[in-house]
Each structure stands twice: as C-alpha cells, then as structure tokens.
Enzyme design. Structure first.
Site, PDB file in Angstrom:
ATOM      1  NE  ARG A  49      39.209  25.074  48.680  1.00  0.00           N
ATOM      2  CZ  ARG A  49      39.583  25.328  49.002  1.00  0.00           C
ATOM      3  NH1 ARG A  49      39.925  25.572  50.738  1.00  0.00           N
ATOM      4  NH2 ARG A  49      39.120  26.739  49.132  1.00  0.00           N
ATOM      5  CB  SER A 104      38.263  29.459  44.567  1.00  0.00           C
ATOM      6  OG  SER A 104      37.719  30.147  45.385  1.00  0.00           O
ATOM      7  CD  GLU A 126      39.060  25.278  44.347  1.00  0.00           C
ATOM      8  OE1 GLU A 126      39.638  25.905  44.835  1.00  0.00           O
ATOM      9  OE2 GLU A 126      38.304  24.528  45.122  1.00  0.00           O
TER      10      GLU A 126
HETATM   11  N1  EPU Z   1      41.861  39.923  46.611  1.00  0.00           N
HETATM   12  C1  EPU Z   1      41.994  40.661  45.126  1.00  0.00           C
HETATM   13  N2  EPU Z   1      41.387  41.205  43.976  1.00  0.00           N
HETATM   14  C2  EPU Z   1      40.012  39.981  43.981  1.00  0.00           C
HETATM   15  C3  EPU Z   1      39.680  38.895  45.068  1.00  0.00           C
HETATM   16  C4  EPU Z   1      40.045  39.388  46.215  1.00  0.00           C
HETATM   17  O1  EPU Z   1      42.870  41.145  45.545  1.00  0.00           O
HETATM   18  O2  EPU Z   1      40.005  39.920  43.155  1.00  0.00           O
HETATM   19  C5  EPU Z   1      42.416  39.235  47.592  1.00  0.00           C
HETATM   20  C6  EPU Z   1      42.165  39.524  48.540  1.00  0.00           C
HETATM   21  O3  EPU Z   1      42.364  41.498  49.248  1.00  0.00           O
HETATM   22  C7  EPU Z   1      42.464  39.755  49.547  1.00  0.00           C
HETATM   23  C8  EPU Z   1      43.129  37.979  49.205  1.00  0.00           C
HETATM   24  O4  EPU Z   1      43.606  38.153  47.380  1.00  0.00           O
HETATM   25  O5  EPU Z   1      44.284  39.624  50.188  1.00  0.00           O
HETATM   26  C9  EPU Z   1      42.294  36.488  48.922  1.00  0.00           C
HETATM   27  O6  EPU Z   1      41.144  37.452  49.221  1.00  0.00           O
HETATM   28  P1  EPU Z   1      39.788  36.333  49.229  1.00  0.00           P
HETATM   29  O7  EPU Z   1      39.922  36.399  50.679  1.00  0.00           O
HETATM   30  O8  EPU Z   1      38.169  36.618  48.488  1.00  0.00           O
HETATM   31  O9  EPU Z   1      39.762  34.106  49.218  1.00  0.00           O
HETATM   32  P2  EPU Z   1      40.990  33.460  48.157  1.00  0.00           P
HETATM   33  O10 EPU Z   1      42.264  33.637  48.519  1.00  0.00           O
HETATM   34  O11 EPU Z   1      40.652  34.149  46.662  1.00  0.00           O
HETATM   35  C10 EPU Z   1      39.860  31.244  49.965  1.00  0.00           C
HETATM   36  C11 EPU Z   1      39.455  30.541  48.613  1.00  0.00           C
HETATM   37  C12 EPU Z   1      37.812  30.254  49.229  1.00  0.00           C
HETATM   38  C13 EPU Z   1      37.191  30.882  50.452  1.00  0.00           C
HETATM   39  C14 EPU Z   1      37.954  31.956  51.157  1.00  0.00           C
HETATM   40  C15 EPU Z   1      37.636  32.487  52.033  1.00  0.00           C
HETATM   41  C16 EPU Z   1      40.859  28.876  47.689  1.00  0.00           C
HETATM   42  C17 EPU Z   1      40.993  28.564  45.930  1.00  0.00           C
HETATM   43  N3  EPU Z   1      39.900  29.797  47.717  1.00  0.00           N
HETATM   44  O12 EPU Z   1      39.803  32.493  48.423  1.00  0.00           O
HETATM   45  O13 EPU Z   1      37.079  28.966  48.567  1.00  0.00           O
HETATM   46  O14 EPU Z   1      35.867  30.978  50.017  1.00  0.00           O
HETATM   47  O15 EPU Z   1      39.510  31.799  50.239  1.00  0.00           O
HETATM   48  O16 EPU Z   1      38.663  31.756  53.226  1.00  0.00           O
HETATM   49  O17 EPU Z   1      40.981  28.498  48.598  1.00  0.00           O
HETATM   50  C18 EPU Z   1      36.138  28.089  46.854  1.00  0.00           C
HETATM   51  O18 EPU Z   1      37.119  27.101  46.685  1.00  0.00           O
HETATM   52  O19 EPU Z   1      35.163  27.609  45.417  1.00  0.00           O
HETATM   53  C19 EPU Z   1      36.625  28.794  47.423  1.00  0.00           C
HETATM   54  C20 EPU Z   1      35.236  29.800  46.788  1.00  0.00           C
END
Ligand code: EPU
Length: 337
Positions: free
Chosen positions: A164, A237, A333
């Site tokens: 990012r 996010s 972010e």
């Molecule tokens: N998780 C939880 N609780 C929740 C949501 C997620 O425990 O409420 C856990 C999930 O089980 C998983 C981990 O957290 O183990 C990661 O969750 P997720 O795969 O949903 O992705 P994220 O890390 O929360 C990032 C990006 C998203 C992108 C997703 C998928 C960032 C800041 N965000 O989110 O990007 O879509 O991965 O690759 O890096 C954005 O930037 O606006 C965005 C949506």
C-alpha cells in the site's frame, strides 16, 4: 473541463458524508490538465486530487480545490502470443479494466476484481487483494508534474512500491498527477489461488478453472464480506495490516496459537488487523453513528449521518485496544481530509 464552486462531494467519496469543496475541477485529457497546471500555481494553494474517493474520510468541508481525472480509454500498445501491454487512462474505473482484461483472456488482474477506485489511484496506492498487488502488473506510470505541467514517465522500479505504498505517497507526494498507467498482462493461463479461501471456494463450486470463474469467485468473496458503499458508507479496509518483527509474532503465537499471518520476508510477517480487532470484540460494535462492520472487522461503516470525527473517535478506540492487547500499533489506510 468541469469547474464548479461550492460543490457537494457526496457522489465523489464512499463514506457518505455530506461535505462540500470550495472548487471542483474535472479534466478529460492530459492537455486540459497541463493547461490547468500551467495557469494555476497549485503549489501555493490547498488542493487534493481524488479518484473515486474510496479511501478518503472527510472531516468537514474542503476549503481548497479538488481535482478529478476524466481521462478515459484503454489502448493495446504491444501484444504477442504470450502477453499484452496495455495503457489505461487514469480516470477509468479500475474494475471496468479488470472486467475488460478478463473478457479478453488477459491474466493477472482478476484477483483484484471489484476493488473500488480508479486506475490512477491504483498506481498511487498499490492496491492489492488475494495475493496480488497491482505493482506486479505495472510497467510504467505516466504523470504530469504539478509545478510545471511537464510530462514524466516513471518506470515501475522508480515507483518504490511496497505494501500500500509508492513514491507518490511518500517523497513525491503532491508533486505529480497520474494521467495513465501501462500494465503488462499474460495471455498464457496463470492463476494465483494460494490466498485464504480462494481455492476452497473454487473447488466448492466444482467448476472448471477459468479466468471468468476466478473473477466470479473473488467478486462473491468480496460481496459476502465487504459492505456496499451505496447501502452503507465505508472506505474498505480502514487500517493497514501491520508488519511486525518475526520474533514478536512468535511471542504472540505462544499466547494465541491460532493467530493468522502472512510471510513478508525472513525477518518480518504481516498480521491481519481484522483478526486483532475481532479478538478485541469490536465486530458489529458502534460508537455514536460510526460502527465496525459485522462481517469484516477491518471495515468501519457510517451507520447513517456519521461525521468524520465520529469515525475517527471509533478508530482511535480500536487502535488503543489493539495496542493494549497485542502490543501492536495499527495505522489507518484511509486518508483523513
Ligand atoms: N478475520 C477475522 N475477523 C474478521 C475479518 C477477518 O478474524 O472480521 C481474519 C480472517 O479470518 C483472516 C484474516 O483476518 O485470517 C484476514 O482477513 P481477510 O482475508 O478478509 O483480509 P484482510 O487482511 O482483512 C486484506 C486487504 C483487503 C483485501 C483482502 C483480501 C488490507 C488493509 N486489506 O484484508 O483490501 O481485499 O486482504 O486480499 O491489506 C482494502 O484495502 O480496502 C481491502 C479491502
């Protein structure tokens, strides 16, 4: 060129705050932007360039000039049997470009399906999802220098891409405006299915592995977790996933054996902020009219009529509790304006 005064930004950001800008400029070509930059010395004024405002939190009316690109168009520059090099106007909607790539059988962008925003912002923000970052596809970023209106083309390696991050958010912040981005996509099948539940979801539907199918699955995963800004204001996010020393992660794993993580390099790992926020019990909680989405703890939502300040108050409380419990500072972010 659109040149509007005291203009509502409701349609130009996704958090749903009814704020106005003193001036709104929308140009449709590089020439129009160049002329504007040469006629106005933006360097001495308050200004902000926006895409579709899907990463912004307005804390009140904006007293300066907001610029928006209306530069459209997608052009194939070169093509062979293996790959295609394509140049896309900064004002194109990112997901329209992904849809076009998938329709043409070009591989590489499909994991980034349905990410809100425009092509210009994709190159500034290094958008990423499901194991892919847009830097993996970028060849060049075309810009105009704000101070002079002169064109400058950045090669990918000059853009200092990281998670990012880019040079356009750091040392050259506010110095250049992106007018077009050149991407390289593959014509030979190549999929990135290692991230999270992508593979499992594909297997669940029992269908053939195709580009269209991967896009469909990514869209379904995102739609199930992320709120539609047309229904509930949000900016995706809200926080970045913190990158921590491996040692700190190992310590935390002793206490929380189930802690998820992504490898960064030999010394560092990325820990999902969503998981930590969820562990702190924030999911579905509200402070005033700002809330934490009930399906994805990383997403803060406008529950109706929230001010930017209410969202900031909620975000600060979340930061505090994550820091107290895990010893990790998380950072937004989203840009506060
Ligand atoms: N998780 C939880 N609780 C929740 C949501 C997620 O425990 O409420 C856990 C999930 O089980 C998983 C981990 O957290 O183990 C990661 O969750 P997720 O795969 O949903 O992705 P994220 O890390 O929360 C990032 C990006 C998203 C992108 C997703 C998928 C960032 C800041 N965000 O989110 O990007 O879509 O991965 O690759 O890096 C954005 O930037 O606006 C965005 C949506």
């Amino acid at each position: 060129m659109k040149n509007l005064e005291n203009y509502s930004l409701l349609a130009h950001h996704t958090f749903g705050m009814d704020v106005k800008t003193a001036r709104f400029i929308e140009y449709v070509s590089e020439i129009e932007l160049k002329d504007f930059l040469c006629a106005h010395s933006l360097e001495n004024q308050l200004w902000l360039h926006i895409g579709s405002g899907s990463n912004l939190l307005f804390t009140g009316n904006y007293a300066g000039i907001i610029l928006h690109s209306g530069i459209k168009g997608t052009e194939v520059l070169t093509e062979n049997e293996k790959e295609v090099i394509v140049r896309v106007g900064a004002g194109e909607v990112w997901d329209d470009f992904v849809a076009l790539a998938v329709d043409n059988g070009w591989y590489g962008a499909e994991n980034l399906s349905l990410i809100p925003g425009e092509v210009g912002a994709s190159a500034v923000q290094n958008i990423g999802a499901y194991g892919v970052e847009v830097k993996d596809l970028i060849v060049q970023v075309e810009t105009l220098e704000v101070a002079t209106g002169r064109k400058r083309i950045f090669e990918r390696d000059e853009c200092q891409y990281a998670y990012r991050e880019s040079i356009f958010k750091k040392s050259l912040k506010g110095k250049y405006i992106v007018t077009a981005v050149v991407y390289r996509l593959s014509k030979l099948p190549m999929f990135r299915l290692e991230y999270g539940n992508v593979k499992a979801e594909l297997e669940k539907c029992g269908c053939e592995l195709t580009l269209k199918q991967v896009r469909k699955v990514i869209v379904a995963i995102r739609e199930a977790k992320l709120p539609d800004p047309k229904v509930q204001g949000n900016a995706g996010s809200f926080f970045m996933n913190p990158i921590v020393p491996r040692k700190q992660y190992e310590e935390l794993r002793k206490i929380y054996p189930e802690i998820p993580h992504y490898e960064v390099d030999t010394d560092r790992v990325k820990i999902p902020a969503a998981w930590m926020i969820d562990q702190c019990g924030w999911k579905g909680k509200k402070i005033g009219r700002a809330g934490v989405h009930d399906k994805q703890a990383l997403v803060l939502v406008n529950c109706g009529g929230a001010t930017g300040q209410e969202v900031i108050t909620l975000s600060e409380e979340i930061q505090k509790s994550v820091k107290e419990r895990f010893g990790i500072q998380i950072f937004p972010e989203v840009n506060f304006i």
